[in-house]
Design a protein around this motif. Structure first.
Motif, short mmCIF file in Angstrom:
data_model
loop_
_atom_site.label_atom_id
_atom_site.label_comp_id
_atom_site.label_asym_id
_atom_site.label_seq_id
_atom_site.Cartn_x
_atom_site.Cartn_y
_atom_site.Cartn_z
N PRO A 175 0.96 -1.20 0.03
CA PRO A 175 0.16 0.00 -0.01
C PRO A 175 0.80 1.10 0.02
N GLU A 176 0.37 2.40 -0.55
CA GLU A 176 0.91 3.69 -0.67
C GLU A 176 1.67 4.16 0.55
N ASP A 177 1.00 3.91 1.67
CA ASP A 177 1.36 4.68 2.91
C ASP A 177 2.16 4.03 3.69
N VAL A 178 2.85 2.90 3.18
CA VAL A 178 4.05 2.05 3.82
C VAL A 178 5.17 2.57 3.12
N THR A 179 6.09 2.88 4.13
CA THR A 179 7.35 3.43 3.73
C THR A 179 8.31 2.10 3.28
N PHE A 180 8.82 2.06 2.04
CA PHE A 180 9.87 0.76 1.60
C PHE A 180 11.27 1.40 1.43
N THR A 181 12.03 0.92 2.13
CA THR A 181 13.59 1.27 1.86
C THR A 181 14.23 -0.04 1.55
N VAL A 182 14.88 0.07 0.48
CA VAL A 182 15.98 -1.00 -0.20
C VAL A 182 17.29 -0.89 0.53
N ALA A 183 17.52 -1.61 1.51
CA ALA A 183 18.88 -1.41 2.34
C ALA A 183 19.31 -2.39 3.09
N THR A 184 20.49 -2.48 3.27
CA THR A 184 21.19 -3.84 4.17
C THR A 184 21.21 -3.35 5.46
N VAL A 185 20.65 -4.25 6.46
CA VAL A 185 20.68 -3.86 7.63
C VAL A 185 21.99 -4.56 8.32
N THR A 186 22.64 -3.72 9.16
CA THR A 186 23.89 -4.41 9.55
C THR A 186 23.78 -4.25 10.89
N LYS A 187 23.17 -3.70 11.64
CA LYS A 187 23.17 -3.90 13.17
C LYS A 187 21.69 -3.52 13.91
N ILE A 188 21.36 -4.34 14.98
CA ILE A 188 19.97 -3.65 15.51
C ILE A 188 20.46 -3.47 17.00
N ASP A 189 20.22 -2.34 17.70
CA ASP A 189 20.42 -1.84 18.72
C ASP A 189 18.98 -1.52 19.47
N VAL A 190 18.78 -2.70 20.49
CA VAL A 190 17.62 -2.92 21.24
C VAL A 190 17.47 -1.73 22.16
N GLU A 191 18.82 -1.44 22.84
CA GLU A 191 18.76 -0.60 23.98
C GLU A 191 18.48 0.98 23.30
N ALA A 192 19.03 1.26 22.34
CA ALA A 192 18.88 2.61 21.79
C ALA A 192 17.87 2.76 20.83
N LYS A 193 17.04 1.39 20.60
CA LYS A 193 16.04 1.28 19.56
C LYS A 193 16.34 1.94 18.55
N THR A 194 17.39 1.59 17.73
CA THR A 194 18.10 1.85 16.65
C THR A 194 18.36 0.89 15.48
N ILE A 195 18.15 1.15 14.16
CA ILE A 195 18.60 0.20 13.16
C ILE A 195 19.73 0.88 12.32
N THR A 196 21.07 0.28 12.27
CA THR A 196 22.05 0.61 11.49
C THR A 196 21.73 -0.04 9.95
N LEU A 197 21.90 1.14 9.19
CA LEU A 197 21.69 0.46 7.63
C LEU A 197 23.10 0.64 6.85
N ALA A 198 23.57 -0.22 6.12
CA ALA A 198 24.72 -0.01 5.32
C ALA A 198 24.68 1.27 4.52
N ASP A 199 25.68 2.03 4.54
CA ASP A 199 25.71 3.33 3.26
C ASP A 199 24.68 4.10 3.95
N GLN A 200 24.59 4.34 5.11
CA GLN A 200 23.47 5.29 5.75
C GLN A 200 23.92 5.88 7.14
N SER A 201 24.50 7.20 6.98
CA SER A 201 25.07 7.49 8.26
C SER A 201 24.05 7.63 9.33
N GLN A 202 22.57 7.98 9.06
CA GLN A 202 21.78 8.25 10.31
C GLN A 202 20.88 6.83 10.44
N PRO A 203 21.18 6.49 11.63
CA PRO A 203 20.36 5.07 12.06
C PRO A 203 18.95 5.33 11.95
N LEU A 204 18.09 4.38 11.76
CA LEU A 204 16.66 4.40 11.92
C LEU A 204 16.39 4.27 13.24
#
Ligand code: NAD
Length: 392
Positions: free
Chosen positions: A65-94
């Motif tokens: 559906p159009e309101d779902v954000t879809f990003t093509v990227a490789t996940v490299t790390k999950i930080d459950v304490e900081a609640k962030t996802i690191t993606l390869a080639d992206q400086s800003q974690p999600l």
């Protein structure tokens, strides 16, 4: 707005998105390495060349559906304490409020010497295409090399994936013999299995049927033959060497390496989750599919990892996430298998269906059944248009 991030667009991730879509004040983001979804249960058909990648993949963006954000990227790390996802080639974690981790499987080589270097793993569309290219190149090259090893194929392990792949292989070999003018009597298809039995979860009569079917079509399975080394020209089991220039590695799977890289407590990259499918002490983190180990309350053991179970887990996650948002208690995941189907090429198979596998089937009717199950999954995740394209 509550931010829900789903990692992986396999069976589990896509079903989670479908079940969660439409919830008020929830924004969904899906992250996947490739722009397409692939039917993992059909990878072996692409590896053998009885199917084209187009027929087992569909464009994810088009199916969402159009309101779902879809990003093509490789996940490299999950930080459950900081609640962030690191993606390869992206400086800003999600960042996320809730996370659904469904990153899928990788081939397991158990650290066996040479496996990584010389064997061909079956993990995704790219590795499936690599197997096909290698197989066809070796067979086609025989006329020039006259190396009999080019006509020998070894399949490592005799689990579900191997047996289904062998079924496709024996189906395709006659046309390859014709196409490349090969001496049929010199073709060797060998499967090596460490355990004393093939497909132990199946009724012995069905297993005997499958093994005999494969033998009748030229594939020999050696049980109690653990592989301890792979070389450029074959594999070794104890003092015995099996020679082949095509070695296909299907000895089992582990979860995505991102699990270990993120510091989760894990075994073979699978996290033992609570019965609610959440990470211990982190009710906002759900882990499902091949990266999870989910306890079966009836047996006390972990459920097996299959496409069918991943989809059921995703549906349950949506219920539990909704429960959390509504301030209700989450419920434990339970699952009843609809049955197990193992194909032996495009037109034959074995199956156990119904309560505790009471209905046992073999032969041509099973392949129709498998096709119906696959088509239903594709239709549910991607729409009727895609199903019709896959049928054509
Ligand atoms: P698997 O673990 O089911 O089978 C791997 C086989 O390789 C085992 O029999 C194991 O004994 C053997 N093996 C391991 N190391 C070996 C060695 N060194 N030498 C020789 N043999 C060795 O793995 P799979 O077939 O990749 O399946 C993975 C998962 O996917 C399973 O849970 C399976 O049930 C599921 N699956 C299901 C279907 C289906 O339902 N039709 C199809 C494919 C996969």
């Amino acid at each position: 707005m509550t931010e829900v991030v789903v990692l992986g667009a396999g069976y589990a991730g896509l079903r989670a998105i479908r079940e969660l879509h439409g919830m008020p004040n929830v924004h969904l983001t899906l992250i996947n390495r490739d722009p397409y979804h692939y039917e993992a249960t059909a990878l072996h058909t692409v590896a053998i060349g009885t199917n084209e990648p187009d027929h087992i993949t569909f464009d994810i963006k088009q199916a969402l559906p159009e309101d779902v954000t879809f990003t093509v990227a490789t996940v490299t790390k999950i930080d459950v304490e900081a609640k962030t996802i690191t993606l390869a080639d992206q400086s800003q974690p999600l960042t996320y409020d809730y996370l659904i981790t469904a990153l899928g499987f990788e081939s397991e080589d158990f650290g066996i010497k040479g496996a990584d270097e010389y064997a061909l793993p079956l993990e995704n569309v790219k590795t499936a295409e690599a197997i096909r290219r290698h197989l066809e190149d070796r067979l086609a090259g025989y006329q020039e090399t006259q190396d009999e090893n080019d006509l020998h194929i070894i399949v490592c392990g005799a689990g579900f994936t191997s047996v289904e792949l062998l079924g496709e292989l024996v189906h395709r070999i006659p046309s390859l013999i014709e196409e490349y003018h090969l001496p049929a009597e010199l073709i060797q298809i060998t499967c090596l299995e460490a355990a004393p039995k093939v497909l132990p979860m199946f009724d012995q009569k069905l297993v005997d049927y499958a093994v005999q079917y494969l033998a009748d079509h030229g594939a020999v399975i050696h049980t109690s033959t653990p592989i301890d080394e792979v070389t450029p020209t074959g594999v070794k089991s104890g003092d015995t060497t099996f020679n082949a220039n095509t070695i296909i590695w299907t000895t089992g799977v582990r979860g995505s390496h991102v699990i270990a890289d993120s510091g989760f407590q894990q075994k073979r990259n699978r996290v033992a989750v609570d019965p609610t499918l959440t990470l211990k002490d982190h009710p906002e983190v759900f882990i499902i599919g091949d990266v999870s180990a989910v306890p079966d309350p009836a047996s006390g053991r972990f459920y097996p990892t299959t496409g069918q179970i991943s989809i059921a887990q995703a549906t349950h996650v949506a219920k539990n996430l909704r429960a959390q948002l509504d301030g209700n208690a989450m419920t434990p995941f339970t699952y009843k298998s609809l049955g197990t189907v193992c194909s032996l090429g495009p037109s034959v198979g074995i199956a156990e269906l119904g309560d505790r596998g009471s209905m046992k089937l073999r032969g041509r009717k099973v392949s129709l059944l498998k096709k119906m199950v696959n088509d239903r999954t594709i239709m549910e995740e991607s729409g009727v248009g895609n199903m019709l394209r896959h049928l054509s």
